[in-house]
Design an enzyme around this catalytic site. Sequence first.
Site, mmCIF file in Angstrom:
data_model
loop_
_atom_site.group_PDB
_atom_site.id
_atom_site.type_symbol
_atom_site.label_atom_id
_atom_site.label_comp_id
_atom_site.label_asym_id
_atom_site.label_seq_id
_atom_site.Cartn_x
_atom_site.Cartn_y
_atom_site.Cartn_z
ATOM 1 N N LYS A 1 0.822 -1.211 0.000
ATOM 2 C CA LYS A 1 0.000 0.000 0.000
ATOM 3 C C LYS A 1 0.851 1.253 0.000
ATOM 4 O O LYS A 1 0.456 2.267 -0.571
ATOM 5 C CB LYS A 1 -0.962 0.013 1.195
ATOM 6 C CG LYS A 1 -2.126 -0.944 1.007
ATOM 7 C CD LYS A 1 -3.288 -0.595 1.906
ATOM 8 C CE LYS A 1 -4.453 -1.547 1.688
ATOM 9 N NZ LYS A 1 -5.512 -1.398 2.671
ATOM 10 N N LYS B 1 -6.643 -13.147 -8.476
ATOM 11 C CA LYS B 1 -7.917 -13.176 -7.773
ATOM 12 C C LYS B 1 -8.846 -12.083 -8.314
ATOM 13 O O LYS B 1 -8.379 -11.009 -8.680
ATOM 14 C CB LYS B 1 -7.635 -12.915 -6.285
ATOM 15 C CG LYS B 1 -8.649 -13.501 -5.334
ATOM 16 C CD LYS B 1 -8.153 -13.345 -3.909
ATOM 17 C CE LYS B 1 -9.109 -12.480 -3.141
ATOM 18 N NZ LYS B 1 -8.781 -12.317 -1.732
ATOM 19 N N LYS C 1 -11.817 -6.104 -6.223
ATOM 20 C CA LYS C 1 -12.669 -4.926 -6.367
ATOM 21 C C LYS C 1 -11.882 -3.731 -6.869
ATOM 22 O O LYS C 1 -12.460 -2.721 -7.226
ATOM 23 C CB LYS C 1 -13.415 -4.621 -5.063
ATOM 24 C CG LYS C 1 -12.597 -4.566 -3.810
ATOM 25 C CD LYS C 1 -13.519 -4.385 -2.605
ATOM 26 C CE LYS C 1 -12.747 -4.516 -1.306
ATOM 27 N NZ LYS C 1 -13.578 -4.335 -0.125
#
Length: 335
Positions: free
Chosen positions: A115, A197, A200
Amino acid sequence: MIGDKKVLFSGMQATGNLTLGNYLGALKNWVSLSDEYECFYSVVDMHSITVRQDPATLRARARALLTLYIAAGLDPEKNCIYYQSHVSGHAELAWILNCFTYMGELNRMTQFKDKSAKHADNINAGLFTYPVLMAADILLYQADVVPVGIDQMQHLELTRDIAQRFNAIYGDVFTIPEAYIGKVGAKIMSLQDPSKKMSKSDENPNASIYLMDDADTIRRKCKRAVTDSEGVILYREEQPGIKNLLDIYCACTGKTPEEAVKEFDGCGYGQLKEAVGEAVVSVLSPLQERVKELSKDKAYLDGVIRSNAEKAQYISNKTLRKVQKKVGFPERPRQ
Ligand code: TRP
């Protein structure tokens, strides 16, 4: 333990639009757990502000997620469904646990590294201590089990370390939580790159089916799913795109991969994609209907939000008061 049940805690962030992967992999499986466990499901809005958010959007998404929990079948009479920011103990315990967590431990967290690379202009202290807030979430309710994905395993390990460290100094204060290993949900991959995967935050809108996608969009995304040139429908690693479509099909219909392979014997990829699209629509349409119905009932939702937060506040306070006493904070005068 609460009564004779073990405690289960999990949380989801309301950032980004939830995908079919979130539903089939997590939410759908939570519904059956409330008989066995005392369940707490939080909308972790305090975690969300570790990256910059538009306030109105965050508020709307948090409410939408809470509504979705209920629409998916989590009964708010049986499960505690609440906003993290409504229960003050999360921040209070997080502060205390910060003082029992080492910089070195937090520095090793791969999510922090990822992040901070992604948000290089805003590497704030909250992003760094994010896992400590997560530890507080879990330990506040004395959770025995935590259903988490593999990406959150490192944070759960850290939670256990912090709890053990605290217990070693002050006695048995915290239950040491374990990862929930029960019937795990289907792992749904990206429709455009089946090695990844379904996420979102994927930039390619065709990669993910969002829970609120309309029927035509769902069908179109399935039709465009990346497959291969083998031309046979088998359930095997060598055909990750087809395997993913079969996984989605099975998760939506309750069939086994063997049954599905038999059913599609001799079919072309086009037929499979069409059937997958219909299966997804048949799961998501009623869910969307329930979300719409519930959203209209503002008074009901507001009531749930209030009563569940009160319950969470009451239960979490027991742990918080104990911890505050252990570390030497003065007792509060009786009100
Ligand atoms: N960090 C988790 C995620 O992004 C969400 C979360 C916050 C959580 N607190 C939690 C998950 C406690 C399980 C338990 O997925």
